[in-house]
Enzyme design. Sequence first.
Site, PDB file in Angstrom:
ATOM      1  N   GLY A  12       0.758  -1.243   0.000  1.00 62.32           N
ATOM      2  CA  GLY A  12       0.000   0.000   0.000  1.00 62.32           C
ATOM      3  C   GLY A  12       0.794   1.303   0.000  1.00 62.32           C
ATOM      4  N   TRP A  34       1.974   2.943  -2.554  1.00 65.66           N
ATOM      5  CA  TRP A  34       1.468   3.826  -3.615  1.00 65.66           C
ATOM      6  C   TRP A  34       0.131   4.432  -3.179  1.00 65.66           C
ATOM      7  CZ3 TRP A  34       2.457   2.449  -9.442  1.00 65.66           C
ATOM      8  CH2 TRP A  34       3.830   2.250  -9.636  1.00 65.66           C
ATOM      9  N   ASP A  67      -5.836  -5.881  -5.172  1.00 66.87           N
ATOM     10  CA  ASP A  67      -4.693  -6.816  -5.096  1.00 66.87           C
ATOM     11  C   ASP A  67      -5.213  -8.208  -4.745  1.00 66.87           C
ATOM     12  OD1 ASP A  67      -1.408  -6.178  -4.757  1.00 66.87           O
ATOM     13  OD2 ASP A  67      -2.065  -8.134  -4.012  1.00 66.87           O
ATOM     14  N   ASP A 104      -8.487 -10.563  -8.157  1.00 68.01           N
ATOM     15  CA  ASP A 104      -7.503 -11.008  -9.147  1.00 68.01           C
ATOM     16  C   ASP A 104      -7.757 -10.211 -10.420  1.00 68.01           C
ATOM     17  OD1 ASP A 104      -6.057 -12.296 -11.143  1.00 68.01           O
ATOM     18  OD2 ASP A 104      -6.512 -14.304 -10.400  1.00 68.01           O
ATOM     19  N   ASP A 138       1.690  -1.334 -10.306  1.00 64.15           N
ATOM     20  CA  ASP A 138       3.039  -1.780  -9.939  1.00 64.15           C
ATOM     21  C   ASP A 138       3.001  -3.311  -9.862  1.00 64.15           C
ATOM     22  OD1 ASP A 138       5.671  -1.260  -9.080  1.00 64.15           O
ATOM     23  OD2 ASP A 138       5.093  -1.312  -6.965  1.00 64.15           O
ATOM     24  N   LYS A 159       4.232  -1.290 -14.597  1.00 63.57           N
ATOM     25  CA  LYS A 159       5.598  -1.808 -14.392  1.00 63.57           C
ATOM     26  C   LYS A 159       5.761  -3.052 -15.259  1.00 63.57           C
ATOM     27  CE  LYS A 159       6.783  -4.020 -10.574  1.00 63.57           C
ATOM     28  NZ  LYS A 159       7.102  -4.055  -9.138  1.00 63.57           N
TER      29      LYS A 159
END
Length: 201
Positions: free
Chosen positions: A52, A54, A72, A89, A114, A154
């Site tokens: 967490g 970000w 997440d 998911d 990310d 990312k």
Amino acid sequence: MPKPYIPNDKWSQRAASEGYLARSVYKLMEIDARYELIRPGLRVLDIGAAPGSWLQYTSDKLGPEGRVLGLDLKPIAFTAPNVVTRVVDVFDDVAVAKAIAERSWKHVDLVLSDIAPNTSGIKDVDQWRSIELNQKIAAIARKYLRGKGSVVMKVFRGKDFDAFTQELKTQFRRLKVMSAVASRDRSREVYVVCSEAITLS
Ligand SMILES: C[S@@+](CC[C@H](N)C(=O)[O-])C[C@H]1O[C@@H](n2cnc3c(N)ncnc32)[C@H](O)[C@@H]1O
């Protein structure tokens, strides 16, 4: 000779001393300093958000009028008045749509991701998993972003990276790639920032 993994590197130590949940926050700070993406009042979707850091940074910058939804596989303990989190998911389209619909959001202004696969240690496998995750992030971004909205992803560099960026160029009008100083020296990760999704007609 590759540098050894140092769990307590300077970024982790700095995160601990500044009260951030992960060292990744410094990568987002670099991205935001360069592209000025996170502004007060926006609706932000953060995918792959645990633990967490970000969310912490984004929540502060958005202010009381902004909102951030963090998704997440793992539960996220961090809370703030402008933050909601869900265990989802990213490959579960129904669960992603439900989490967004619960907020009564028809669109989002910014997608941050990310997200990283569980690494196997086999370079090509891990890189392909990163691409698969990011193909999904790009699809979500195209579905929910509006106008000039941006998505940060990312991505692990490797043999499929160029093909993936070519694919993204057919989906977004703008694409930038940046390496973050706060990434580990031996890391192959980069951040791809796309904006102005090309809508399907
Ligand atoms: C590097 S961490 C993110 C760190 C985060 N940005 C922070 O600042 O705390 C990557 C996250 O991606 C999540 N992830 C991996 N695969 C996922 C999936 N299929 N759906 C949702 N989250 C996923 C992992 O559970 C992990 O928490």
